[in-house]
Scaffold this active site. Structure first.
Site, PDB file in Angstrom:
ATOM      1  N   GLY A   1       0.826  -1.206   0.000  1.00 55.01           N
ATOM      2  CA  GLY A   1       0.000   0.000   0.000  1.00 55.01           C
ATOM      3  C   GLY A   1       0.853   1.247   0.000  1.00 55.01           C
ATOM      4  O   GLY A   1       2.070   1.174  -0.234  1.00 55.01           O
ATOM      5  N   ASN A   2       0.249   2.378   0.235  1.00 57.76           N
ATOM      6  CA  ASN A   2       1.007   3.633   0.316  1.00 57.76           C
ATOM      7  C   ASN A   2       0.376   4.537   1.374  1.00 57.76           C
ATOM      8  O   ASN A   2      -0.644   4.196   1.964  1.00 57.76           O
ATOM      9  CB  ASN A   2       1.083   4.305  -1.059  1.00 57.76           C
ATOM     10  CG  ASN A   2      -0.279   4.648  -1.609  1.00 57.76           C
ATOM     11  OD1 ASN A   2      -1.007   5.434  -1.016  1.00 57.76           O
ATOM     12  ND2 ASN A   2      -0.648   4.035  -2.736  1.00 57.76           N
TER      13      ASN A   2
END
Ligand code: CTP
Length: 420
Positions: free
Chosen positions: A216-217
């Site tokens: 993810g980020n």
């Protein structure tokens, strides 16, 4: 404004008394129409006292006033809260056995449903289909809030807070009034995106490794939410494509939840043909794991740690531009870029190259570094245009930046394709 407040038969009916107060204190003229079931939770005396008007749910009361036709016909906004599974089903089917059903069939103003029910009911395919039907006919169906439900259980299904429903209703009525204002040639300045549909992606995509893990980020979704609010304030209808976010999506949008870049691509391409503007504010993962394990990846003492091979995700922004060009459409497409300067060039040089590569009309450029932009409340951007006109700086809160971006979009639309 003449508002019809339809009240459904759910325990959350008691919260609607506060919503009614918000409407009346703001000076609106509210007629409450509870269903038969709603009066078992909150009696008509409460609605009459708070609205200052007689309350009925029967088509056979005051027949000489032809209320079953007049109320819906004269309404400037209809709000249904709590919209139970049963009420959504009746509305989607056009049933008119009671005064609220008749009113919904007669209404030609904006209609807002604020659902409340158990999670299983909300997620049931029958309810999903009814919500889709209502949205496809132009009604706004809010997402229920997530949290503790009537029993010990929790999940999606809580009635949104009265303030959130109020805010969504006022924004919706503003958009509706602005549309009619634009049609009559008035109000264009106040609501520069009246009659426009804006699709906004927000948050960060999650790329699955196995059923419990993902890449993810750090995107919080705050900028996307601020953009949606600014677009709603400017009178637009907003479709909000929400990847993972740390904040709640805004009320008053048509919400589409996505997880991965591939899901976002599908949702964005589906929304594009009916959008005047697409803003890609989501942080899309450029890569995803080549293989997604169906079962949880386990550590094994006699094996090395697994290597994760990545493959490229499609560039959604670029594909949206290509699809628009191939179909001869005229959407305005806006990208976001988070850039750092490096040995190959400074932030603006990288951003100019990206704008050319992506092919979109506007690029909103953030300078990033450790602790900058992601999750922060203050930000500073430069808006670049493909035609080279006026690079423009904006800074302040995410709401300030969003307002500047929306203003620029409105100016571009007015220049290229006037509304109407
Ligand atoms: N974007 C997209 N699809 C991707 C990656 C990004 O649509 N697979 C969009 C983002 O929503 C944003 C814009 O493209 O509007 C810029 O994203 P960015 O990640 O900065 O661009 P990249 O093409 O990934 O460029 P680079 O990796 O060279 O910085």
């Amino acid at each position: 404004m003449r508002i019809i407040l339809g009240v459904g038969g759910g325990i959350a009916a008691y919260k609607v008394a506060s919503l009614l107060r918000l409407f009346t204190e703001a000076g609106h003229d509210v007629t409450v129409i509870p269903t038969e079931a709603a009066t078992r939770f909150v009696g008509t005396a409460t609605w009459e006292a708070l609205s200052g008007k007689p309350v009925s749910n029967s088509v056979f009361d005051d027949v000489e006033k032809v209320n079953h036709v007049r109320l819906g016909h004269d309404a400037e906004l209809v709000v249904v809260a709590p919209a139970t599974a049963d009420l959504l089903a009746k509305a989607a089917s056009g049933l008119a056995a009671d005064l609220l059903g008749n009113t919904l069939l007669m209404a030609h103003c904006p209609v807002l449903f604020a659902p409340a029910m158990h999670s299983e009911m909300w997620q049931h395919p029958a309810t999903r289909a009814n919500v889709e039907t209502l949205r496809s006919r132009g009604a706004t169906v809010l997402e229920p809030a997530v949290g503790r439900l009537t029993g010990a259980d929790s999940g999606p299904g809580r009635l949104p807070e009265p303030e959130a429903i109020f805010e969504a209703a006022v924004a919706l009525a503003g958009a509706g009034n602005a549309v009619s204002g634009a049609a009559s040639g008035a109000g264009d300045d106040a609501k520069p995106l009246a009659g426009r549909t804006v699709t906004i992606s927000a948050g960060g995509t999650r790329e699955a490794l196995d059923p419990v893990r993902f890449l993810g980020n750090r995107s919080s979704g705050k900028q996307g939410v601020a953009l949606a609010r600014a677009a709603l304030d400017a009178g637009a209808r907003v479709t909000f494509l929400a990847a993972h976010m740390d904040v709640e999506p805004p009320a008053g949008v048509e919400l589409v939840r996505v997880e991965s870049a591939l899901e976002l691509r599908e949702a964005a391409l589906a929304a594009a043909p009916t959008s005047d503007v697409i803003i890609m504010a989501a942080a899309v993962a450029d890569f995803r794991p080549a293989e997604v394990s169906d079962t949880k990846i386990k550590k094994k003492d006699d094996e090395d740690a697994p290597l994760v091979r990545l493959v490229r995700n499609p560039d959604i922004l670029h594909e949206l531009v290509q699809a628009r060009n191939a179909s001869g459409g005229n959407q305005l497409i806006v990208g976001f870029a988070a850039e750092t300067g490096d040995a190959d060039g400074d932030v603006l040089e990288h951003a100019q190259a990206k704008l050319a590569r992506k092919g979109c009309e506007l690029l909103v450029v953030n300078q990033v570094g450790v602790g900058r932009v992601f999750g922060q409340d203050e930000t500073s951007v430069v808006i670049l245009a493909a035609d080279g006109t006026g690079p423009q700086s904006a800074s302040g809160s995410k709401a300030d930046v969003a307002a500047a971006v929306v203003d620029r979009i409105a100016a571009e639309l007015a220049r290229v394709a006037p509304a109407g």
